[in-house]
Design a protein around this motif. Structure first.
Motif, PDB file in Angstrom:
ATOM      1  N   TRP A   1      -7.613   1.362  61.089  1.00 10.46           N
ATOM      2  CA  TRP A   1      -7.441   2.586  60.402  1.00 10.46           C
ATOM      3  C   TRP A   1      -8.719   3.068  59.480  1.00 10.46           C
ATOM      4  O   TRP A   1      -9.238   2.438  58.819  1.00 10.46           O
ATOM      5  CB  TRP A   1      -6.370   2.316  59.548  1.00 10.46           C
ATOM      6  N   GLY A   2      -9.144   4.259  60.021  1.00 10.99           N
ATOM      7  CA  GLY A   2     -10.329   4.968  59.435  1.00 10.99           C
ATOM      8  C   GLY A   2      -9.645   5.560  57.868  1.00 10.99           C
ATOM      9  O   GLY A   2      -8.557   5.503  57.827  1.00 10.99           O
ATOM     10  N   TRP A   3     -10.732   6.267  57.415  1.00  9.03           N
ATOM     11  CA  TRP A   3     -10.328   7.153  56.284  1.00  9.03           C
ATOM     12  C   TRP A   3      -9.446   8.034  56.552  1.00  9.03           C
ATOM     13  O   TRP A   3      -8.279   8.433  55.694  1.00  9.03           O
ATOM     14  CB  TRP A   3     -11.482   7.706  55.500  1.00  9.03           C
ATOM     15  N   PHE A   4      -9.369   8.796  57.814  1.00  6.79           N
ATOM     16  CA  PHE A   4      -8.424   9.736  57.921  1.00  6.79           C
ATOM     17  C   PHE A   4      -6.905   9.119  58.135  1.00  6.79           C
ATOM     18  O   PHE A   4      -5.941  10.056  57.835  1.00  6.79           O
ATOM     19  CB  PHE A   4      -8.642  10.343  59.491  1.00  6.79           C
ATOM     20  N   ALA A   5      -6.761   7.932  58.567  1.00  6.24           N
ATOM     21  CA  ALA A   5      -5.415   7.494  58.729  1.00  6.24           C
ATOM     22  C   ALA A   5      -4.778   7.223  57.396  1.00  6.24           C
ATOM     23  O   ALA A   5      -3.683   7.354  56.873  1.00  6.24           O
ATOM     24  CB  ALA A   5      -5.402   6.145  59.593  1.00  6.24           C
ATOM     25  N   ILE A   6      -5.803   6.673  56.461  1.00  7.43           N
ATOM     26  CA  ILE A   6      -5.227   6.407  55.087  1.00  7.43           C
ATOM     27  C   ILE A   6      -4.981   7.628  54.476  1.00  7.43           C
ATOM     28  O   ILE A   6      -4.061   7.823  53.710  1.00  7.43           O
ATOM     29  CB  ILE A   6      -6.419   5.760  54.291  1.00  7.43           C
ATOM     30  N   PHE A   7      -5.722   8.711  54.534  1.00  6.97           N
ATOM     31  CA  PHE A   7      -5.602  10.070  54.147  1.00  6.97           C
ATOM     32  C   PHE A   7      -4.137  10.611  54.402  1.00  6.97           C
ATOM     33  O   PHE A   7      -3.482  11.277  53.914  1.00  6.97           O
ATOM     34  CB  PHE A   7      -6.729  11.199  54.649  1.00  6.97           C
TER      35      PHE A   7
ATOM     36  N   MET B   1     -10.792   2.519  52.948  1.00  3.59           N
ATOM     37  CA  MET B   1      -9.708   2.556  52.275  1.00  3.59           C
ATOM     38  C   MET B   1      -9.796   3.657  51.182  1.00  3.59           C
ATOM     39  O   MET B   1      -9.094   4.271  50.830  1.00  3.59           O
ATOM     40  CB  MET B   1      -9.314   1.219  51.897  1.00  3.59           C
ATOM     41  N   VAL B   2     -11.197   3.354  50.274  1.00  2.00           N
ATOM     42  CA  VAL B   2     -11.506   4.165  49.040  1.00  2.00           C
ATOM     43  C   VAL B   2     -11.513   5.871  49.661  1.00  2.00           C
ATOM     44  O   VAL B   2     -11.182   6.360  48.690  1.00  2.00           O
ATOM     45  CB  VAL B   2     -12.865   3.577  48.660  1.00  2.00           C
ATOM     46  N   LYS B   3     -12.323   5.761  50.448  1.00  2.00           N
ATOM     47  CA  LYS B   3     -12.605   7.220  51.050  1.00  2.00           C
ATOM     48  C   LYS B   3     -11.118   7.899  51.634  1.00  2.00           C
ATOM     49  O   LYS B   3     -10.810   9.142  51.295  1.00  2.00           O
ATOM     50  CB  LYS B   3     -13.554   7.405  52.442  1.00  2.00           C
ATOM     51  N   GLY B   4     -10.205   7.081  52.012  1.00  2.00           N
ATOM     52  CA  GLY B   4      -9.121   7.791  52.448  1.00  2.00           C
ATOM     53  C   GLY B   4      -8.204   8.197  51.272  1.00  2.00           C
ATOM     54  O   GLY B   4      -7.579   8.995  51.172  1.00  2.00           O
ATOM     55  N   ASN B   5      -8.268   7.293  50.415  1.00  2.00           N
ATOM     56  CA  ASN B   5      -7.509   7.268  48.817  1.00  2.00           C
ATOM     57  C   ASN B   5      -7.930   8.562  48.408  1.00  2.00           C
ATOM     58  O   ASN B   5      -7.443   9.351  47.595  1.00  2.00           O
ATOM     59  CB  ASN B   5      -7.507   6.112  48.156  1.00  2.00           C
ATOM     60  N   LEU B   6      -9.251   8.805  48.252  1.00  2.00           N
ATOM     61  CA  LEU B   6      -9.891   9.696  47.588  1.00  2.00           C
ATOM     62  C   LEU B   6      -9.541  11.126  48.426  1.00  2.00           C
ATOM     63  O   LEU B   6      -9.159  12.019  47.432  1.00  2.00           O
ATOM     64  CB  LEU B   6     -11.529   9.671  47.455  1.00  2.00           C
ATOM     65  N   ALA B   7      -9.827  11.250  49.502  1.00  2.00           N
ATOM     66  CA  ALA B   7      -9.255  12.454  50.236  1.00  2.00           C
ATOM     67  C   ALA B   7      -7.648  12.675  50.132  1.00  2.00           C
ATOM     68  O   ALA B   7      -7.200  13.726  50.059  1.00  2.00           O
ATOM     69  CB  ALA B   7      -9.725  12.566  51.795  1.00  2.00           C
ATOM     70  N   GLY B   8      -7.262  11.354  50.392  1.00  2.00           N
ATOM     71  CA  GLY B   8      -5.508  11.502  50.321  1.00  2.00           C
ATOM     72  C   GLY B   8      -4.721  12.037  49.131  1.00  2.00           C
ATOM     73  O   GLY B   8      -3.462  12.402  49.048  1.00  2.00           O
ATOM     74  N   LEU B   9      -5.341  11.531  47.943  1.00  2.00           N
ATOM     75  CA  LEU B   9      -4.538  11.750  46.716  1.00  2.00           C
ATOM     76  C   LEU B   9      -5.227  13.001  46.009  1.00  2.00           C
ATOM     77  O   LEU B   9      -4.284  13.910  46.103  1.00  2.00           O
ATOM     78  CB  LEU B   9      -4.632  10.404  45.882  1.00  2.00           C
ATOM     79  N   PRO B  10      -6.411  12.918  45.199  1.00  2.85           N
ATOM     80  CA  PRO B  10      -6.692  13.990  44.384  1.00  2.85           C
ATOM     81  C   PRO B  10      -6.823  15.478  45.314  1.00  2.85           C
ATOM     82  O   PRO B  10      -6.351  16.466  44.964  1.00  2.85           O
ATOM     83  CB  PRO B  10      -7.889  13.621  43.556  1.00  2.85           C
TER      84      PRO B  10
END
Length: 472
Positions: free
Chosen positions: A24-30, A256-265
């Motif tokens: 899972w890359g950042w886009f999947a976490i997003f 994970m961190v990048k995905g959470n940044l894009a996915g949340l705020p």
């Protein structure tokens, strides 16, 4: 055998993920977060925050962004161990609760998840039923348990669709989320465009009235800000505690961190803006503020838009069901008998409960008042989060013995009898407070702070009892 087949067929559904499974890359976490927001309930919730809390649109918008940043910080904390050690939440919880004690938080989380899983299967089926009626023109008919033949057909198809997705494993789950997230946004933008045309350019003017609050004071705006932040934290609370169920598949901590940044705020900004514009557009066109998107679509009198919207609502609701309900339920049930209940077996058990709960929703469950029960279970998750994070960061300094986490008969996390008495005491005291905010009227003013206080209280008591006594 592929990684997906290996995952789905493994007899221990809780085993650590292997390096080749961390895809899972950042886009999947997003898209985990995109799908967590984009349900019918998520849209209605965000839209209601702009018009139902007595604050200006700017205050509501700021509160939504603040909640996204805060939740991002919290899930980066709770997801770190999953990414580092490849362990799901029920296994991670063993470090703080004990190898046997971890069954308590896992099953509490699973009960909440199983219930909402069944409810969301039903709601997703209403989108499919709408699609069938739009295409065939069929309507009415006899009812059984409050649903027509088309309703039951739609419900069983959606129920089976969930089974197909989970049967193929987490790779298919990630693929579905990656498709559903962007697709929902595309349709929401299309709905805004339709309302823009129908409103003769009055959409932005109507949006400006939502942002204006001439009667507001500093005190009312601040109180509303806190209430909205608290509401959104409560909305994400379940996923926050079991985020390691998803972070264990992340390629790296950076992903994970990048995905959470894009996915949340960032996701909150985009979704909130679209919800605001849609609500404003509906007010301009129909003369009232409508927070239910299905009602907006029905009033457009467009079969094409109705078909597209029905598919969108279906994808969005299935997406949140996979994220917030299915995975936690499966892992929680598997943790009741580690090594004996597989991924597929736990999924079948979850699906059977969903069949009963969803099938009885219209005629029975929705009319007997279950909100207090569900909110009570949800209130117990706050102290569990605090205990989990304090144990990992302050007590164990981010170092776990993964082999001992899977040793159910001994090891450092067995605590003599499988239960960590310090964690149970901290959980009990903090949970009593959290639950009291649901049932005790005098504590109602603390509801906006309840999750934070519950987490701090649980973590604080646990730290005072455990500091210097436990080893990783």
């Amino acid at each position: 055998m592929t990684a997906t087949e290996d995952l789905a067929g493994d007899e221990d559904a809780l085993r650590p993920t292997e390096p080749h499974e961390k895809t899972w890359g950042w886009f999947a976490i997003f898209n985990v977060w995109a799908n967590d927001v984009q349900s019918l309930f998520g849209y209605s919730l965000v839209a209601s925050l702009f018009i139902g809390y007595g604050v200006s649109g700017w205050t509501a918008f700021a509160a939504l962004i603040a909640a996204g940043l805060f939740v991002m910080f919290l899930v980066n904390l709770s997801g770190a161990a999953g990414e580092k050690y490849g362990i799901p939440y029920p296994v991670f919880a063993r470090a703080s609760m004990g190898t046997a004690g971890a069954k308590l938080p896992a099953i509490l989380r699973a009960i909440v998840a199983v219930f909402w899983y069944g409810v969301q299967v039903y709601f997703a089926s209403t989108a499919l039923a709408l699609l069938i009626r739009l295409i065939t023109g069929a309507s009415g008919g006899g009812e059984f348990l409050g649903m027509t033949g088309i309703d039951w057909l739609s419900f069983l198809i959606v129920w089976a669709f969930h089974i197909v997705i989970f049967w193929r494993g987490m790779t298919w789950v990630a693929t579905f989320l990656n498709i559903a997230g962007p697709f929902v946004y595309a349709v929401m933008i299309g709905l805004v465009a339709v309302l823009w045309v129908k409103s003769d350019g009055q959409l932005l003017q109507q949006a400006a009235t939502i942002f204006a609050n001439p009667d507001g004071t500093w005190g009312t705006e601040f109180a509303g800000f806190i209430a909205i932040v608290g509401t959104m934290i409560a909305y994400f609370a379940a996923v926050m505690i079991n985020f390691s169920d998803f972070s264990r598949y992340a390629k790296s901590k950076d992903a994970m961190v990048k995905g959470n940044l894009a996915g949340l705020p960032l996701n909150m900004i985009l979704f909130s803006a679209l919800a605001l514009l849609t609500t404003a557009g509906a007010a301009a066109v129909y003369g009232e503020q409508i927070i239910n998107p299905t009602e907006i679509v029905e009033r457009t009198d467009s079969v094409l838009l109705g078909v597209i919207a029905a598919i969108t609502f279906f994808a969005a609701t299935v997406g949140i069901n996979l994220v917030a309900n299915f995975i936690p339920a499966v892992n929680g049930i598997a943790n009741l008998a580690p090594g004996r209940i597989s991924f597929r077996q736990a999924g079948i058990v979850t699906s059977v409960f969903a069949l009963v709960i969803g099938g009885l929703w219209t005629a029975v469950i929705s009319s007997i008042g279950i909100s207090g029960f569900v909110n009570t279970l949800g209130a117990t998750l706050a102290p569990l989060y605090g205990i989990l994070v304090v144990d990992y960061y302050l007590i164990r300094k981010q170092v776990l013995n993964r082999d001992d986490l899977y040793n159910m008969d001994g090891g450092v996390y067995h605590y003599g009898n499988g239960w960590n008495q310090h964690a149970l005491l901290a959980f009990g005291i903090a949970a009593v407070f959290s639950v009291a905010t649901v049932w005790v009227p005098v504590l109602e003013q603390l509801q906006g702070y309840a999750w934070v206080i519950g987490a701090l209280l649980g973590g604080g008591i646990y730290y005072q009892r455990c500091k210097g006594t436990l080893a990783g």
